[in-house]
Design an enzyme around this catalytic site. Structure first.
Site, short mmCIF file in Angstrom:
data_model
loop_
_atom_site.label_atom_id
_atom_site.label_comp_id
_atom_site.label_asym_id
_atom_site.label_seq_id
_atom_site.Cartn_x
_atom_site.Cartn_y
_atom_site.Cartn_z
N TYR A 51 16.92 -29.21 -22.42
CA TYR A 51 16.60 -28.71 -23.76
C TYR A 51 15.10 -28.48 -23.87
CZ TYR A 51 20.35 -28.19 -27.07
OH TYR A 51 21.41 -27.70 -27.76
N GLU A 53 13.43 -26.73 -26.93
CA GLU A 53 13.07 -26.03 -28.18
C GLU A 53 11.56 -25.97 -28.32
OE1 GLU A 53 15.00 -27.77 -31.55
OE2 GLU A 53 16.98 -27.04 -30.93
N ASP A 197 13.84 0.00 -28.66
CA ASP A 197 14.83 -0.80 -27.95
C ASP A 197 15.09 -0.06 -26.64
OD1 ASP A 197 17.13 -1.83 -26.87
OD2 ASP A 197 18.23 -1.93 -28.76
N THR A 223 17.28 -5.61 -23.20
CA THR A 223 18.07 -6.56 -22.42
C THR A 223 17.43 -6.61 -21.04
OG1 THR A 223 19.53 -4.75 -21.79
CG2 THR A 223 20.26 -6.15 -23.60
N LYS A 226 20.60 -4.43 -17.54
CA LYS A 226 21.12 -3.06 -17.32
C LYS A 226 20.37 -2.45 -16.13
CE LYS A 226 22.78 -2.55 -22.06
NZ LYS A 226 22.14 -3.52 -22.98
N ARG A 232 21.89 -11.62 -17.59
CA ARG A 232 22.36 -11.13 -18.89
C ARG A 232 21.56 -11.79 -20.00
NH1 ARG A 232 26.61 -8.17 -20.56
NH2 ARG A 232 26.83 -7.80 -18.35
N1 DSN Z 1 25.99 -0.88 -26.24
C1 DSN Z 1 26.27 -1.63 -25.05
C2 DSN Z 1 26.34 -0.70 -23.91
O1 DSN Z 1 25.48 0.16 -23.81
O2 DSN Z 1 27.24 -0.82 -23.10
C3 DSN Z 1 25.27 -2.63 -24.85
O3 DSN Z 1 24.97 -3.34 -25.99
#
Ligand code: DSN
Length: 414
Positions: A51, A53, A197, A223, A226, A232
Site C-alpha cells: 500500500y 497512498e 487524450d 492509457t 494501446k 493496462r
Molecule cells: N474505447 C476503447 C477502445 O478504443 O477500444 C478504449 O477505451
C-alpha cells in the site's frame, strides 16, 4: 507445476486458453497490443503487496521507500519520453486519468467541447450515460460528412457560442492525424483550457509517427496499453502549474492506493518506448495500417476518410451489404479479431453498427509487415464477400493458424 495450476485449475485453464487464443489468431483490435514479458512479470511481482497512498516521499504508510523509487522512475521516464513538465502515473485507467483532469480543472456544470463518440470520440468525452456527460455541459464536435476529417470550423464555432472552460481532443476511432496546433489556436482565441487524450496514438507519438500534443496542451492523458504497449493503465502529463491540482484529484480525489506493481510496469513500458527499436515499431504500425487500407480499397471497401495516417482503419461494411456485427462474427470465425464500430453519421444502432475498426499495433509487435498485411486483407475479403460461408471461414482459419506459428507472441518467447 505452475503455482496457479496448483492453486486453481479452473483459472489456470482460462489463462492457458487465452494464451493460446492470443497466439493462434490475428489480434486486430486497434486498442490492444502484446506487452513484453518484462511488463507481464512486473505486474505479477511482489509490488502488488504494498500500500502506498500518497506520492513519493509523502506517503500515508510506512515501508514505502522502495516503491517510491519505482514511481519516481515512472514519472521521470514519462516526462523524458514525451518532453512533459510533470506527470502523474497513478491513474488506474484512461477513464480515471480523464476524470482526474476534469476534477482538477472544472466544476460540475462547466462546459466542455469534445469529440462525439459517434464520430470516433470516447465515452469519457461526454457521452450522456458516462459520468462526463452527466456532470458537465458537453457540446460535441464531429467529422465533416464529405471527407471524414475533424471539422475544426465546428470546434471554433462551438467555442464561440458556448465559451467552454475545457476543449478535449483525442479519439478512439479516428484514422487521421489530429492537428493539435489548430486546437490550441482555437483554445487560445476563446480562453479555454486544452486537454488531449492521446490514448490511441501514444505509441505513435513516442515513436515519432504522430505530432506530439505535449507542446500544445495544458493536460495530456493516456492509457499505457494501446500503441504504447505498456501495462493496462493510465497516466497524466501537465504543465507544472497544474501538477498539484492533478495530484490531489487523483489521490485523494478519486483513487486510494496506487497499484505499485502496475506503476513499475509503466516505468518499464516508458523505458521500452524510448529505445530506437520502438521508433521502428511505430513506423511499421503505420506502414501496416496503410497497407491494409490500400488493399481493402482495392477490394472495393469504403473507408471512413478514405484511408489512414495512423494505426487504424475504419471500414464501412454496410456499404458492402453487411452489418458490423455480421462482419465481426465472420472474421472472428476465421481467426481475425476486430470490433464492430459505429461510423460517423451511422444510421444503424450502436449494438449492430455499420463499421468495423481494424488496427495493426498487436500484429506489428509480432513482427508482421506489409507482406502479411496484404495476405490478411485478402483473407478478410474472402470472408466478408460471403459472410455465411463457413467452409471459407474454416479454410482461412487454418491458414491464419499456420501464419501465426511463424510470428510467436512475446509471451511465447518467455
Ligand atoms: N474505447 C476503447 C477502445 O478504443 O477500444 C478504449 O477505451
Amino acid at each position: 507445476m505452475h503455482p496457479i495450476a496448483a492453486a486453481d485449475p479452473a483459472i489456470w485453464k482460462v489463462l492457458q486458453d487465452e494464451r493460446i487464443r492470443q497466439q493462434d489468431g490475428l489480434e486486430m483490435i486497434a486498442s490492444e497490443n502484446y506487452t513484453s514479458s518484462a511488463i507481464l512479470a512486473a505486474q505479477g511481482s511482489v509490488l502488488t503487496n504494498k500500500y502506498a497512498e500518497g506520492y513519493p516521499g509523502r506517503r500515508y504508510y510506512g515501508g514505502c521507500e522502495v516503491v517510491d523509487e519505482a514511481e519516481k522512475l515512472a514519472i521521470d521516464r514519462a516526462c523524458a519520453l514525451f518532453g512533459a513538465e510533470n506527470a502523474n502515473v497513478q491513474p488506474h485507467s484512461g477513464a480515471s486519468a480523464n476524470m482526474a483532469v476534469y476534477f482538477a480543472a472544472l466544476n460540475p456544470g462547466d462546459t466542455i467541447v469534445a469529440m462525439n463518440l459517434a464520430h470516433g470520440g470516447h465515452l469519457t468525452h461526454g457521452m450522456h450515460l458516462n459520468f462526463s456527460g452527466k456532470l458537465y455541459n458537453v457540446k460535441h464536435y464531429g467529422v465533416r460528412p464529405d471527407d471524414g476529417r475533424i471539422d475544426y470550423d465546428q470546434v471554433e464555432s462551438l467555442c464561440k457560442e458556448h465559451k467552454p472552460k475545457l476543449v478535449v481532443a483525442g479519439a478512439s476511432a479516428y484514422s487521421r492525424t489530429i492537428q493539435f496546433d489548430q486546437f490550441a489556436d482555437i483554445c487560445k482565441r476563446h480562453g479555454a483550457l486544452f486537454m488531449v487524450d492521446m490514448a490511441h496514438i501514444a505509441g505513435l507519438v513516442a515513436g515519432g509517427q504522430h505530432p506530439s500534443p505535449v507542446p500544445w496542451a495544458d493536460f495530456v492523458t493516456s492509457t499505457t496499453h494501446k500503441t504504447l504497449r505498456g501495462p493496462r493503465s493510465g497516466f497524466i502529463m501537465c504543465r507544472k502549474e497544474w501538477i498539484q491540482k492533478i495530484n490531489q484529484a487523483v489521490f485523494p480525489g478519486l483513487q486510494g492506493g496506487p497499484l505499485m506493481h502496475v506503476v513499475a510496469a509503466k516505468a518499464i513500458g516508458f523505458l521500452e518506448a524510448s529505445q530506437p527499436e520502438f521508433r521502428a515499431y511505430a513506423a511499421q504500425v503505420v506502414a501496416n495500417a496503410r497497407t491494409i487500407a490500400h488493399e481493402l480499397l482495392s477490394h472495393g471497401y469504403r473507408l471512413i476518410s478514405g484511408g489512414t495516417d495512423n494505426h487504424l482503419v475504419l471500414v464501412d461494411v454496410n456499404a458492402s451489404g453487411l452489418s458490423g456485427r455480421q462482419a465481426e462474427r465472420a472474421l472472428d470465425a476465421a481467426g481475425i479479431t476486430v470490433n464492430r464500430n459505429g461510423i460517423p453519421f451511422d444510421t444503424r444502432p450502436p449494438l449492430d453498427p455499420s463499421g468495423v475498426r481494424i488496427g495493426t499495433p498487436a500484429l506489428t509487435t509480432r513482427g508482421m509487415t506489409e507482406v502479411e498485411m496484404r495476405q490478411i486483407a485478402a483473407w478478410m475479403h474472402r470472408v466478408l464477400k460471403a459472410p455465411d460461408d463457413t467452409a471459407a471461414q474454416a479454410a482461412v482459419r487454418a491458414e491464419v493458424r499456420e501464419l501465426c506459428k511463424s510470428f510467436p507472441a512475446p509471451h511465447e518467447h518467455a
